[in-house]
Design a protein around this motif. Sequence first.
Motif, mmCIF file in Angstrom:
data_model
loop_
_atom_site.group_PDB
_atom_site.id
_atom_site.type_symbol
_atom_site.label_atom_id
_atom_site.label_comp_id
_atom_site.label_asym_id
_atom_site.label_seq_id
_atom_site.Cartn_x
_atom_site.Cartn_y
_atom_site.Cartn_z
ATOM 1 N N ASN A 1 0.812 -1.216 0.000
ATOM 2 C CA ASN A 1 0.000 0.000 0.000
ATOM 3 C C ASN A 1 0.850 1.273 0.000
ATOM 4 O OD1 ASN A 1 -3.146 -0.534 0.480
ATOM 5 N ND2 ASN A 1 -1.998 -2.146 1.516
ATOM 6 N N LYS A 2 2.158 1.093 -0.180
ATOM 7 C CA LYS A 2 3.102 2.219 -0.263
ATOM 8 C C LYS A 2 3.034 3.121 0.973
ATOM 9 C CE LYS A 2 3.072 2.223 -5.304
ATOM 10 N NZ LYS A 2 2.824 2.988 -6.549
ATOM 11 N N ILE A 3 2.996 2.474 2.130
ATOM 12 C CA ILE A 3 2.997 3.194 3.403
ATOM 13 C C ILE A 3 4.364 2.998 4.050
ATOM 14 C CG2 ILE A 3 1.979 3.318 5.716
ATOM 15 C CD1 ILE A 3 -0.640 2.297 4.489
ATOM 16 N N ASP A 4 5.028 4.089 4.371
ATOM 17 C CA ASP A 4 6.340 4.019 5.023
ATOM 18 C C ASP A 4 6.172 3.628 6.488
ATOM 19 O OD1 ASP A 4 7.600 4.822 2.682
ATOM 20 O OD2 ASP A 4 7.420 6.948 3.187
ATOM 21 N N TYR A 5 7.140 2.897 7.012
ATOM 22 C CA TYR A 5 7.039 2.499 8.416
ATOM 23 C C TYR A 5 8.412 2.470 9.078
ATOM 24 C CZ TYR A 5 8.758 -2.149 7.058
ATOM 25 O OH TYR A 5 9.526 -3.178 6.583
#
Length: 233
Positions: free
Chosen positions: A35-39
């Motif tokens: 989902n192209k979410i940075d973490y």
Amino acid sequence: MKTKIIQISAGKGPAECEYVVAKVLRIFLLELISNKIDYTILNRETGIENGTIQSVSIQLKGNHLADFLKNWLGTIQWIGTSTFRKFHKRKNWFVGCFEVDEIPAFVGNTILEKDIQFQAIRSSGAGGQHVNKVSSAIRAKHLKTGIQVLVMDSRSQHQNKKIAIKRLQEKLEEFTLDEAKEQLKNQWENHQALERGNPVRVFKGTDFNVVKKDKSFKSKRNKLKNDLRKQLE
């Protein structure tokens, strides 16, 4: 982009629940990537057994985080045989996924010059006879946290000011992450509030296959029809 901190916890559950946290974490991270979410993993508490995790806290950064987390926040159930106690009769294990309070974040957010106090001072050290004659060095102090830096890299006061802002940003981000780690280390409320009913996600077997919820309510409708038919007979 928005920022949220999520905690996946085994609560006070046994080693099997800590095993589930480790497996769920892997699936959670894969979904973040897709989902192209940075973490950023802020804190990880290892479990009793090798490869298990008691609790993990993750900082998320991206768009539409609320929509993504709708399918994660709450109780997560795993249906399977214990990998540590093969003859244990229990088949249902529960862990929790929570959103936790976030401290004021400077990560990824450019600090404003109005929040910085600048002071021009004379440079010191090597540089020839003219180095101390011009106030080219810059001391920058972040007013909200008291964090400060001293920059004397350049003979240009303007250039040193730009460098000071950048270094102050880096120090603030480091400070924020350290504060978040400490906060999450001491946050045990979620470990106590694990609810075992109405899971938002259900996994089954050692492969952790997703058990999809029946959204058609067909079986429930059929049951109601049968109950009504019995009452009319």
